[in-house]
Structure formats: structure tokens, C-alpha cells
Design an enzyme around this catalytic site. Structure first.
Site, PDB file in Angstrom:
ATOM      1  CB  CYS A 114     -84.465 -11.893 -25.728  1.00  0.00           C
ATOM      2  SG  CYS A 114     -84.976 -12.219 -27.422  1.00  0.00           S
ATOM      3  CG  HIS A 258     -86.534 -14.588 -23.026  1.00  0.00           C
ATOM      4  ND1 HIS A 258     -87.538 -13.840 -23.592  1.00  0.00           N
ATOM      5  CD2 HIS A 258     -85.753 -15.019 -24.047  1.00  0.00           C
ATOM      6  CE1 HIS A 258     -87.359 -13.814 -24.905  1.00  0.00           C
ATOM      7  NE2 HIS A 258     -86.286 -14.531 -25.201  1.00  0.00           N
ATOM      8  CG  ASN A 288     -88.350 -15.011 -28.190  1.00  0.00           C
ATOM      9  OD1 ASN A 288     -88.528 -13.973 -27.561  1.00  0.00           O
ATOM     10  ND2 ASN A 288     -87.134 -15.477 -28.443  1.00  0.00           N
TER      11      ASN A 288
HETATM   12  N1  COA Z   1     -89.988 -26.259 -39.955  1.00  0.00           N
HETATM   13  C1  COA Z   1     -89.479 -27.415 -40.411  1.00  0.00           C
HETATM   14  N2  COA Z   1     -88.142 -27.654 -40.445  1.00  0.00           N
HETATM   15  C2  COA Z   1     -87.335 -26.682 -40.011  1.00  0.00           C
HETATM   16  C3  COA Z   1     -87.817 -25.455 -39.514  1.00  0.00           C
HETATM   17  C4  COA Z   1     -89.206 -25.277 -39.514  1.00  0.00           C
HETATM   18  N3  COA Z   1     -89.778 -24.144 -39.051  1.00  0.00           N
HETATM   19  N4  COA Z   1     -86.767 -24.701 -39.146  1.00  0.00           N
HETATM   20  C5  COA Z   1     -85.658 -25.407 -39.385  1.00  0.00           C
HETATM   21  N5  COA Z   1     -86.002 -26.613 -39.908  1.00  0.00           N
HETATM   22  C6  COA Z   1     -85.121 -27.696 -40.326  1.00  0.00           C
HETATM   23  C7  COA Z   1     -83.735 -27.212 -40.668  1.00  0.00           C
HETATM   24  O1  COA Z   1     -83.704 -26.740 -41.990  1.00  0.00           O
HETATM   25  C8  COA Z   1     -82.932 -28.486 -40.495  1.00  0.00           C
HETATM   26  O2  COA Z   1     -83.099 -29.274 -41.646  1.00  0.00           O
HETATM   27  P1  COA Z   1     -81.885 -30.150 -42.229  1.00  0.00           P
HETATM   28  O3  COA Z   1     -81.517 -31.088 -41.104  1.00  0.00           O
HETATM   29  O4  COA Z   1     -82.494 -30.801 -43.417  1.00  0.00           O
HETATM   30  O5  COA Z   1     -80.811 -29.156 -42.533  1.00  0.00           O
HETATM   31  C9  COA Z   1     -83.631 -29.189 -39.335  1.00  0.00           C
HETATM   32  O6  COA Z   1     -84.933 -28.580 -39.238  1.00  0.00           O
HETATM   33  C10 COA Z   1     -82.906 -29.073 -38.025  1.00  0.00           C
HETATM   34  O7  COA Z   1     -82.522 -27.717 -37.857  1.00  0.00           O
HETATM   35  P2  COA Z   1     -81.856 -27.233 -36.539  1.00  0.00           P
HETATM   36  O8  COA Z   1     -81.712 -25.741 -36.593  1.00  0.00           O
HETATM   37  O9  COA Z   1     -80.627 -28.022 -36.267  1.00  0.00           O
HETATM   38  O10 COA Z   1     -82.969 -27.654 -35.492  1.00  0.00           O
HETATM   39  P3  COA Z   1     -82.949 -27.578 -33.927  1.00  0.00           P
HETATM   40  O11 COA Z   1     -83.298 -28.904 -33.375  1.00  0.00           O
HETATM   41  O12 COA Z   1     -81.726 -26.912 -33.385  1.00  0.00           O
HETATM   42  O13 COA Z   1     -84.186 -26.615 -33.631  1.00  0.00           O
HETATM   43  C11 COA Z   1     -84.551 -24.315 -33.032  1.00  0.00           C
HETATM   44  C12 COA Z   1     -84.172 -25.312 -34.137  1.00  0.00           C
HETATM   45  C13 COA Z   1     -84.463 -22.907 -33.605  1.00  0.00           C
HETATM   46  C14 COA Z   1     -85.986 -24.610 -32.613  1.00  0.00           C
HETATM   47  C15 COA Z   1     -83.596 -24.491 -31.836  1.00  0.00           C
HETATM   48  O14 COA Z   1     -82.266 -24.528 -32.255  1.00  0.00           O
HETATM   49  C16 COA Z   1     -83.753 -23.386 -30.842  1.00  0.00           C
HETATM   50  O15 COA Z   1     -84.794 -23.205 -30.247  1.00  0.00           O
HETATM   51  N6  COA Z   1     -82.685 -22.606 -30.594  1.00  0.00           N
HETATM   52  C17 COA Z   1     -82.733 -21.477 -29.699  1.00  0.00           C
HETATM   53  C18 COA Z   1     -83.328 -20.346 -30.434  1.00  0.00           C
HETATM   54  C19 COA Z   1     -83.770 -19.251 -29.530  1.00  0.00           C
HETATM   55  O16 COA Z   1     -84.432 -19.505 -28.553  1.00  0.00           O
HETATM   56  N7  COA Z   1     -83.410 -18.030 -29.876  1.00  0.00           N
HETATM   57  C20 COA Z   1     -83.811 -16.878 -29.195  1.00  0.00           C
HETATM   58  C21 COA Z   1     -82.969 -16.711 -27.988  1.00  0.00           C
HETATM   59  S1  COA Z   1     -83.381 -15.204 -27.287  1.00  0.00           S
END
Ligand code: COA
Length: 331
Positions: A114, A258, A288
Site C-alpha cells: 500500500c 492512503h 482500499n
Molecule cells: N462483517 C461482520 N463481522 C466481521 C467482519 C465483517 N466483514 N469482519 C470481521 N468481523 C468480526 C470478527 O469476526 C470479530 O468477531 P468476534 O468478535 O465474534 O470474533 C469482530 O468482527 C471484531 O473483529 P476485529 O477484527 O477485532 O474488528 P475491528 O474492530 O478491529 O475491525 C478492521 C476490523 C479490519 C475493520 C480493523 O481492524 C481495521 O481496519 N484494521 C486496519 C486494516 C487495514 O487498514 N489494513 C490495510 C492497511 S494498508
């Protein structure tokens, strides 16, 4: 005489097919509400079958050259940031070179996920400032949909496909000294700042590759940890870019970040004390797009007239590796 490099044209291209969150919720166990509230994403573009990264890159490049009023034959360097090349080799940049009808100069890919566009821009800026290239095409292009695990709801909802490009032109100019406030008053790319830290490679990666599994593999991510590192790394590199130019966050006219997650954008600008309306955001419509996200957003802000000559524009990105970086531009 000192060489300066300036962005003289921008272009972007998005595949036609729009996939919104509701469509995704038919494929994996998710909802529009979950995706939008956690990420700020409502829809993304997905490349058609047979539409390759080079096709997207070529379309964006044509538009960038057109807006610069520069013929393709003047390009003597193509640097393409991508993590989804057409093939393992040759470099996708050479496919774009062929499509543009060029056979001179150098063309190569940069792999920084990215951060790929920021890395590519830094490479091209250094080539231009060293006098090794005069007109560079710098591209960020991805068909990220091809490396997603469409069964994994935690990753497949976050990404999209697209491409953006800029034309970077070198010119000999008197180096501008500090302005009345001790700040750098030069035009063009003022500075670029790149970082990486390979200790975190297991937080965001693809579980395949020619040398390991001999397959392409799929994106794997520990989202919460990536989030935490993103906010602190991005804030630090932005401070570094400002310090290097004797500037403060209040000097910035536009942040073109980004587009990974709305909450990362909000937390980063809050940490710097920047008003959110100074941030160019395309995340809602593009998701993204990895290396393409910064040039796609930049193109939009230049074309709709938000970015004006003389504005101070900050580009920043972070991606797998980890890699991250920033670039400060006096437009
Ligand atoms: N729909 C519904 N539920 C979902 C889901 C989706 N698309 N994806 C994950 N979940 C669930 C998980 O399974 C988890 O369930 P559980 O609590 O029963 O285990 C719950 O949601 C929370 O998951 P978690 O990963 O802790 O959520 P979060 O609040 O951290 O949000 C992201 C997830 C990915 C949105 C967040 O962590 C994020 O944006 N991280 C940065 C990612 C990024 O930008 N990467 C690229 C960088 S270049």
C-alpha cells in the site's frame, strides 16, 4: 543550478464494475452497517475478467500524460508501484511501456504494497533530481481483488481495484531558500521519507509466492494490530516530513492519505491537530486500492480544483512489510 521535480499531470482509472456492501453481504456473513461503521467503505470497483493491472495502469497513464500536455515519447522513466503484477515477471511497468509505444528509457516495478506509490514517487524524484531522468511516469495500479480470499469476511470487504498516475518533470531551477518564516518556499516535491520494518511481516501478508508455495496466495491480516501500528507510524512520518522542511501541520493545505480505513485517517489527523476537511477521502467509493489509492485521491482533488498552485500537499501511506512513507509537495 539544482534540479527540482514537479508533478505536471495526474490521471486515474477505475474498472466499471461497482460492488457495494450489500452485494458482498450475499457472499460472506457481513452487513453494510458493519463494513461502513468500521471502515467508512460503501462500495469498491472490481476489474473485469481479463482486465489486468497493466490495463488499468495504461488508462491512468494516458490521462496523466494528456493532463500534462506531454507526449508519451518524452517519458524516459516508468516506475510502477504494484503488489498485483500481471505476471511474476516481466515487470508490469514494461507492459505499460509497450502499450504506450515506447522502447527507450527504463521501466520497472516497485513492491511496497500500500506504500507502493509513495515509494515509487520517491524513487522517481531521486532519479529526476540526480539528472538520470527528465520525465517520469509514476503509477500506482492494483487488481487486489485477485489476491483476496473471498471467503474471509475480515479482509475481502476492505479492498478494491484501480490505478492512478502522475507525470513528474525535472527542471533546472535556482533552489529557493527559506521564506520569511524559515520554511522551504521551493515548488515541486520538497522531500520524501520512506521507512520499513520487516519484523511485522506476519501482521499483513500474502500466504503464497513463487519462491515459497509456487502459488499466488491470498491476503492475510491481523486487522486490529495493523490499525494500531498505522496510526503511530503515519503520525511519526508526517511529523518527520514537516520537521525536515521547517513546517507545521497548520501549514498543510491538503492531506492526501492512503485510503485504508476512515478511522485510521481520522485518528492520524486528530493526532496532528489537522481539521478533517483538509483530508482528501475517496475511501467510501474506492475502498482500499493499495498502491493506487493515493494517486486516485490526488487526481480527484486536482481535477475538482481543491488542490491549487502554491498549496502545500502531503501524501502518506502505510502497507505490508511494514512499509510506510510520506511526501511533501509545494504544488
Ligand atoms: N462483517 C461482520 N463481522 C466481521 C467482519 C465483517 N466483514 N469482519 C470481521 N468481523 C468480526 C470478527 O469476526 C470479530 O468477531 P468476534 O468478535 O465474534 O470474533 C469482530 O468482527 C471484531 O473483529 P476485529 O477484527 O477485532 O474488528 P475491528 O474492530 O478491529 O475491525 C478492521 C476490523 C479490519 C475493520 C480493523 O481492524 C481495521 O481496519 N484494521 C486496519 C486494516 C487495514 O487498514 N489494513 C490495510 C492497511 S494498508
Amino acid at each position: 543550478m539544482t534540479m527540482t521535480s514537479q508533478i505536471v499531470g495526474c490521471g486515474a482509472y477505475l474498472p466499471e464494475r461497482v460492488v457495494d456492501n450489500d452485494e458482498l453481504s450475499k457472499r460472506v456473513d457481513t452487513t453494510n452497517e458493519w463494513i461502513f461503521s468500521r471502515t467508512g467503505i460503501r462500495e469498491r470497483r472490481i476489474a473485469a475478467d481479463g482486465e489486468l493491472t497493466s490495463d488499468l495502469a495504461f488508462e491512468a497513464s494516458k490521462k496523466a500524460l494528456e493532463s500534462a500536455g506531454i507526449g508519451a515519447d518524452e517519458v524516459d522513466l516508468i516506475v510502477l508501484g504494484t503488489t498485483t503484477p500481471d505476471k511474476t515477471f516481466p515487470a508490469t511497468a514494461t507492459a505499460v511501456q509497450r502499450m504506450l509505444g515506447l522502447k527507450n528509457g527504463a521501466a520497472f516495478d516497485v513492491q511496497a504494497v500500500c506504500s507502493g506509490f509513495i515509494y515509487s514517487l520517491a524513487v522517481a524524484d531521486n532519479f529526476v533530481k540526480a539528472g538520470q531522468a527528465r520525465t517520469a511516469l509514476v503509477i500506482g495500479a492494483e487488481t487486489f481483488s485477485r489476491i483476496l480470499d473471498w471467503e474471509d469476511r475480515a479482509t475481502c470487504v476492505l479492498f478494491g481495484d484501480g490505478a492512478g498516475a502522475v507525470v513528474l518533470r525535472g527542471s533546472e531551477a535556482e533552489a529557493a531558500g527559506p521564506d520569511g518564516h524559515g520554511r522551504n518556499s521551493a515548488r515541486g516535491i520538497l522531500s520524501t521519507h520512506l521507512h520499513s520494518d520487516g519484523r511485522y511481516s506476519d501482521l499483513l501478508y500474502v500466504d503464497g509466492g513463487p519462491s515459497s508455495t509456487r502459488t499466488v496466495g491470498h491476503v492475510r491480516m491481523r486487522g486490529r494490530e495493523v490499525f494500531r501500528h498505522a496510526v503511530s507510524n503515519l503520525s511519526a512520518v508526517i511529523e518527520e516530513a514537516l520537521d525536515a522542511n521547517g513546517m507545521q501541520s497548520s501549514d498543510i493545505d491538503w492531506v492526501v492519505p492512503h485510503q485504508a480505513n476512515k478511522r485510521i485517517l481520522d485518528a492520524t489527523v486528530r493526532k496532528l491537530g489537522l481539521p478533517p476537511e483538509r483530508v482528501v477521502t475517496t475511501l467510501e467509493r474506492h475502498a482500499n486500492t493499495s498502491a493506487a489509492s493515493v494517486p486516485l485521491a490526488l487526481d480527484e482533488a486536482v481535477r475538482d480544483g481543491r488542490v491549487q498552485p502554491g498549496n502545500l500537499v502531503l501524501l502518506e501511506a502505510m502497507g505490508g512489510g511494514f512499509t510506510w512513507g510520506a511526501c511533501l509537495i509545494r504544488w
